[in-house]
Design a protein around this motif. Structure first.
Motif, short mmCIF file in Angstrom:
data_model
loop_
_atom_site.label_atom_id
_atom_site.label_comp_id
_atom_site.label_asym_id
_atom_site.label_seq_id
_atom_site.Cartn_x
_atom_site.Cartn_y
_atom_site.Cartn_z
N GLU A 27 0.82 -1.22 0.00
CA GLU A 27 0.00 0.00 0.00
C GLU A 27 0.85 1.26 0.00
OE1 GLU A 27 -3.47 0.62 -0.14
OE2 GLU A 27 -3.34 -1.43 -0.87
N GLY A 28 2.16 1.12 0.02
CA GLY A 28 3.05 2.28 -0.07
C GLY A 28 3.52 2.85 1.25
N PHE A 29 3.28 2.15 2.34
CA PHE A 29 3.75 2.62 3.64
C PHE A 29 5.22 2.26 3.84
CE2 PHE A 29 -0.85 1.97 4.37
CZ PHE A 29 -1.19 3.26 4.74
N LYS A 106 -6.37 -12.00 15.50
CA LYS A 106 -5.73 -12.85 14.50
C LYS A 106 -6.44 -14.20 14.50
CE LYS A 106 -1.43 -12.23 16.23
NZ LYS A 106 0.00 -12.44 16.35
N PRO A 107 -6.62 -14.80 13.33
CA PRO A 107 -6.23 -14.30 12.01
C PRO A 107 -7.15 -13.16 11.58
CG PRO A 107 -7.45 -16.35 11.77
CD PRO A 107 -7.28 -16.10 13.26
N PHE A 108 -6.64 -12.30 10.71
CA PHE A 108 -7.40 -11.13 10.30
C PHE A 108 -7.58 -11.13 8.78
CE2 PHE A 108 -2.92 -10.12 10.72
CZ PHE A 108 -2.61 -9.63 9.46
N ASN A 109 -8.59 -10.39 8.34
CA ASN A 109 -8.83 -10.19 6.93
C ASN A 109 -7.93 -9.03 6.47
OD1 ASN A 109 -10.09 -8.57 4.73
ND2 ASN A 109 -11.58 -10.23 4.73
N LEU A 114 -6.36 -3.29 6.44
CA LEU A 114 -5.91 -2.07 5.76
C LEU A 114 -6.89 -0.92 5.93
CD1 LEU A 114 -4.28 -3.19 2.41
CD2 LEU A 114 -3.24 -1.84 4.24
N LEU A 115 -8.18 -1.22 5.89
CA LEU A 115 -9.18 -0.17 6.11
C LEU A 115 -9.03 0.45 7.49
CD1 LEU A 115 -12.38 -1.72 4.49
CD2 LEU A 115 -11.11 0.29 3.71
N ARG A 116 -8.77 -0.38 8.49
CA ARG A 116 -8.59 0.12 9.86
C ARG A 116 -7.34 1.00 9.95
NH1 ARG A 116 -11.18 -2.97 14.17
NH2 ARG A 116 -12.67 -4.40 13.25
N VAL A 117 -6.25 0.57 9.32
CA VAL A 117 -5.01 1.35 9.31
C VAL A 117 -5.25 2.71 8.66
CG1 VAL A 117 -2.69 1.48 8.30
CG2 VAL A 117 -3.45 -0.64 9.38
N LYS A 118 -5.84 2.70 7.49
CA LYS A 118 -6.07 3.95 6.75
C LYS A 118 -7.03 4.88 7.50
CE LYS A 118 -5.13 1.96 2.23
NZ LYS A 118 -5.72 1.55 0.93
N ARG A 119 -8.06 4.29 8.12
CA ARG A 119 -9.03 5.11 8.87
C ARG A 119 -8.34 5.85 10.01
NH1 ARG A 119 -11.53 4.20 13.56
NH2 ARG A 119 -10.88 2.03 13.58
N LEU A 120 -7.49 5.13 10.76
CA LEU A 120 -6.82 5.76 11.89
C LEU A 120 -5.81 6.82 11.43
CD1 LEU A 120 -6.25 2.78 14.33
CD2 LEU A 120 -7.70 4.78 14.67
N LEU A 121 -5.11 6.56 10.34
CA LEU A 121 -4.16 7.55 9.83
C LEU A 121 -4.88 8.78 9.30
CD1 LEU A 121 -1.51 5.23 8.15
CD2 LEU A 121 -1.21 6.65 10.20
N THR A 122 -6.04 8.59 8.68
CA THR A 122 -6.83 9.72 8.20
C THR A 122 -7.31 10.57 9.38
OG1 THR A 122 -7.53 8.51 6.23
CG2 THR A 122 -8.89 10.38 6.89
N LYS A 123 -7.79 9.91 10.45
CA LYS A 123 -8.22 10.63 11.65
C LYS A 123 -7.05 11.39 12.27
CE LYS A 123 -10.85 8.63 14.74
NZ LYS A 123 -11.51 7.61 15.60
N LYS A 124 -5.89 10.75 12.34
CA LYS A 124 -4.70 11.39 12.93
C LYS A 124 -4.34 12.63 12.11
CE LYS A 124 0.18 10.80 13.72
NZ LYS A 124 1.26 10.72 12.79
#
Length: 130
Positions: A27-29, A106-109, A114-124
């Protein structure tokens, strides 16, 4: 969202760490890894990640100790806690009490993760921009 955001992955299971690194790098991180909680705590101040993703069960310092350290010293860094424990309810409660921003079993989808990661970074980033 800046796709050069830095994420520190704290995971002692090599396969899980490789999967997380692959998903996030795709995803480019910019991804850094730590194999135990003590290594993570030592690296956080140096690399100043935009997010920390930590397993609960780690050698030397637990993921809950990592979460507590981040939130006590860098409260604007979002923390996602991962766990494969059977005691998820108690672990989730403790993680949130310490300031974790999200919890993933875990295990995770990978897509949901990725949606959770992006959501938190957008909020931050929205909080910083204000």
């Amino acid at each position: 969202m800046n796709n050069l955001e830095k994420i520190l992955v704290v995971e002692d299971d090599l396969l899980t760490m490789k999967i997380l690194n692959f998903i996030l790098k795709k995803e480019g991180f910019a991804v850094s890894s730590a194999k135990d909680g003590l290594d993570a705590i030592e690296r956080i101040a140096v690399i100043q990640p935009d997010m920390v993703i930590t397993d609960v069960m780690l050698p030397l310092k637990s993921g809950l100790e990592v979460t507590s350290y981040v939130k006590d010293n860098f409260p604007n860094i979002p923390v996602i806690v991962l766990s494969a424990l059977g005691e998820e309810e108690r672990t989730v409660t403790k993680a949130f009490e310490l300031g974790a921003d999200d919890f993933v079993a875990k295990p995770f989808n990978p897509n949901e993760f990725l949606l959770r990661v992006k959501r938190l970074l957008t909020k931050k980033n929205a909080r910083i921009a204000v």
